[in-house]
Every structure is written in structure tokens, then in C-alpha cells.
Design an enzyme around this catalytic site. Structure first.
Site, mmCIF file in Angstrom:
data_model
loop_
_atom_site.group_PDB
_atom_site.id
_atom_site.type_symbol
_atom_site.label_atom_id
_atom_site.label_comp_id
_atom_site.label_asym_id
_atom_site.label_seq_id
_atom_site.Cartn_x
_atom_site.Cartn_y
_atom_site.Cartn_z
ATOM 1 N N ARG A 239 -13.541 -17.927 -5.212
ATOM 2 C CA ARG A 239 -12.625 -18.659 -4.347
ATOM 3 C C ARG A 239 -12.309 -19.998 -5.004
ATOM 4 O O ARG A 239 -13.203 -20.665 -5.556
ATOM 5 C CB ARG A 239 -13.252 -18.899 -2.962
ATOM 6 C CG ARG A 239 -13.266 -17.677 -2.047
ATOM 7 C CD ARG A 239 -11.862 -17.262 -1.611
ATOM 8 N NE ARG A 239 -11.849 -16.105 -0.727
ATOM 9 C CZ ARG A 239 -11.765 -14.834 -1.130
ATOM 10 N NH1 ARG A 239 -11.676 -14.551 -2.417
ATOM 11 N NH2 ARG A 239 -11.746 -13.847 -0.259
ATOM 12 N N GLU A 268 -4.456 -22.317 -2.761
ATOM 13 C CA GLU A 268 -3.701 -21.092 -3.003
ATOM 14 C C GLU A 268 -2.625 -20.849 -1.947
ATOM 15 O O GLU A 268 -2.925 -21.004 -0.765
ATOM 16 C CB GLU A 268 -4.709 -19.925 -2.987
ATOM 17 C CG GLU A 268 -4.308 -18.759 -3.828
ATOM 18 C CD GLU A 268 -5.453 -17.770 -3.984
ATOM 19 O OE1 GLU A 268 -6.521 -18.169 -4.498
ATOM 20 O OE2 GLU A 268 -5.277 -16.616 -3.576
ATOM 21 N N HIS A 286 -4.577 -14.225 -8.325
ATOM 22 C CA HIS A 286 -5.565 -13.601 -7.428
ATOM 23 C C HIS A 286 -5.437 -12.067 -7.431
ATOM 24 O O HIS A 286 -5.135 -11.455 -6.408
ATOM 25 C CB HIS A 286 -5.429 -14.162 -5.998
ATOM 26 C CG HIS A 286 -6.713 -14.021 -5.208
ATOM 27 N ND1 HIS A 286 -7.066 -14.860 -4.180
ATOM 28 C CD2 HIS A 286 -7.731 -13.114 -5.294
ATOM 29 C CE1 HIS A 286 -8.231 -14.493 -3.676
ATOM 30 N NE2 HIS A 286 -8.657 -13.437 -4.334
#
Ligand code: DGY
Length: 320
Positions: A239, A268, A286
Site C-alpha cells: 500500500r 492513489e 497498481h
């Protein structure tokens, strides 16, 4: 089929997941590849007995309060930092995720980032496409060797372990930093559990495999980045907010570390200023778990978790 029960699917997912749900329930599926806005999400949750959501959906107290019938929140991801789990638990709502099925794909991708950045593949590709390759050059795009180097794994759970196991091809030494001892890793790879400081000071390649929690947020920051050696590379497929992204940009700009491979971002889908202008970082959107098989399995498990909970059976994977 229990058409009295209604399941909200917040965004387009692999068909296999929808089919599982449609066999059992009335399904309100957002057909778009974009997240619902917070008000739209709350509105559609109002009639939902279950929600299949993505890591891009914030399932916060306001969303949960908007769903008086909700019995299960099933995340189409292994990470679930987008969900307020304590609040869901206080409302007797099951929270489920999709562990296991994305382990190998994500570990593969962490290695792909590591190899791309150490061997400067994106820079080389850019050179080819721009027509600026004028022939073999003994000093062009020199990178770093992997053979016999030290790999540092932060978080030695499923994905961290799979990452570590892949290092045997390069006869690497493996260090890991983890809350608990990973006996399997120690036996199989002679891996050594060390304090974070030792790992940062010693490893040539550092790969992060932790969940995002209050404790892990900004674990990698200005101070910890300074502990890394100037030849070291940092890889993050976990993350984004585990790294203080602004501090990372500074370290990469000043070359106090050699490079980074990122699949996840603190804000993000945005990136902090300066990151995209650097050559010594590879940036992926991602996609660590983005293989067809893995995404199908994630969708199936996320749907199956809902079927089970709404049928009063234990979920395949429940986190609360
Ligand atoms: C997850 O599952 O948490 C990943 O970030 C996406 O697959």
C-alpha cells in the site's frame, strides 16, 4: 435463489463473480469501470444486504450507516484498509477479503519491478522508441547485479514469503522484518529475522509486504530512508501510504538510494509532485494481482464469501 436478498456490486468485476451472485440473489451491479461517488454509493447501499466492493471504495461509517440491512462487506482484494472494520464489527457486519489467490501473481510482479528498475528496462525501451539507440555501448544503461546480494523483506506473510522464495534463483541472502518468526522461511532459505534498522542498513533490495495500518503508515519515511545504503533499491507492491512518498522523492532526487519500483501510491491514483519526473523509479498502476486467472479467482472468492454469509455459513475468508 433468494431474490429477497439484494447484493450491490460497486464496479465492473470479472463476469465469473457476477454469475455466482446472480444464481442466488438480486444483484445491483454498477456496470462502469469507475467507482461510485460517495453519495451514489450511500444511495445504492440503502437497499443492500451485502456489498461486493473494491479497494477504491471507502466503506466508512457514513456508508455503513446508509445500509441498514447490510450483513456482509466483501472486498475484492486481500487488503481492506478501505473499510472501517471496527465500525462494521460494531454493527455485526462481516468483513471478508480474498487472501491466498493473489500471492504468486503479486510476488511475481514485485520481482518484475525489481528486475525492471535494476536493469533499467523502461529507460532502454524509451531509448529504442525514440530512435536514440546508436549501437552497443560498454557504458550504456549500466544496472545492478542480483546474484548473491541481500534481499530484505518487510512483512513476511504470504506474499513476502513468496517474494523471498523466488530469490533462490540468484542465491541471495534473505533478511526479513516481521511481527513474528517465520520458521518455514528460516528453514527453507536460511532467512534471518532482524530489526527494521538492520534490514534497512544491510539489504541491497528491500520489498514491502505489509498491510496498511496506523502502525505501518509512513514506516518508510525520511529517517528510515536515510538508513538505506546508496546502492539499495526499494520495491512496494503493498500500500502506498506505508511510504512517505514526498520523502521518497527527495531520497531518489538526491540519490541517497539507487532506485525504487512502485505499484502503489500514497494518494492513489495521484502521485506526489516530482515522482514521475525521476528516471530512477519505475511506476506501475497498481497491477500486482492483475493476471486473468488471479482476478477471476478474486472475483469468485469475493462472491462466494457473500453467498456463504447470507446463507448463514462461515465465509471462506472473514477478517472480523
Ligand atoms: C489487494 O488485493 O489488496 C491488492 O492491492 C489488489 O489486488
Amino acid at each position: 435463489m433468494d431474490l429477497d436478498l439484494r447484493v450491490l456490486v460497486t464496479r465492473k468485476i470479472p463476469e465469473i463473480g457476477l454469475k455466482i451472485l446472480q444464481k442466488h440473489f438480486e444483484v445491483d451491479a454498477n456496470p462502469e469501470s469507475e467507482s461510485l461517488t460517495a453519495p451514489a454509493l450511500r444511495q445504492r447501499l440503502a437497499r443492500a444486504d451485502a456489498v461486493l466492493c473494491l479497494l477504491t471504495d471507502r466503506i466508512d461509517p457514513a456508508a455503513i450507516d446508509a445500509a441498514p440491512n447490510l450483513k456482509v462487506i466483501s472486498n475484492h482484494a486481500v487488503g481492506y484498509d478501505n473499510i472501517d472494520v471496527p465500525y462494521a464489527t460494531s454493527k455485526n457486519i462481516a468483513v471478508c477479503n480474498t487472501p491466498g489467490v493473489l500471492t504468486e501473481a503479486t510476488a511475481d510482479f514485485a520481482w518484475a519491478l525489481l528486475m525492471s528498475i535494476t536493469r533499467r528496462i523502461p529507460e532502454g525501451e524509451k531509448l529504442m522508441r525514440s530512435g536514440e539507440f546508436h549501437g552497443w555501448d560498454p557504458l550504456m544503461l549500466l544496472g545492478a547485479d542480483l546474484q548473491g546480494k541481500t534481499l530484505g523483506i518487510i512483512g513476511a506473510g504470504r506474499i513476502g514469503s513468496a517474494m523471498a522464495h523466488r530469490s533462490t534463483g540468484w542465491q541471495m541472502k534473505v533478511l526479513y522484518h516481521s511481527r513474528s518468526t517465520n520458521t518455514e522461511l528460516e528453514k527453507a532459505l536460511n532467512a534471518r529475522r532482524v530489526a527494521l534498522e538492520e534490514l534497512l542498513q544491510t539489504a541491497d533490495f528491500i520489498s514491502i509486504h505489509l498491510p496498511l495500518t496506523a502502525e505501518t503508515r509512513h514506516l518508510i519515511n525520511k529517517d528510515t530512508l536515510q538508513m538505506m545504503n546508496p546502492g539499495a533499491y526499494l520495491i512496494n507492491t503493498a500500500r502506498g501510504a506505508i511510504i512517505d512518498e514526498a520523502a521518497l522523492v527527495e531520497a531518489l532526487e538526491k540519490k541517497t538510494i539507487a532506485g525504487a519500483g512502485l505499484d502503489v501510491y500514497e494518494y492513489e491514483p495521484k502521485m506526489v509532485a516530482g515522482l514521475k519526473d525521476l528516471q530512477n523509479v519505475i511506476l506501475a498502476p497498481h497491477i500486482g494481482s492483475a493476471t486473468i486467472d488471479t482476478r477471476n479467482k478474486m472475483a469468485s472468492i469475493a462472491a462466494e464469501n457473500i453467498v456463504r454469509v447470507l446463507n448463514g455459513e462461515p465465509a471462506l475468508s472473514q477478517v472480523n
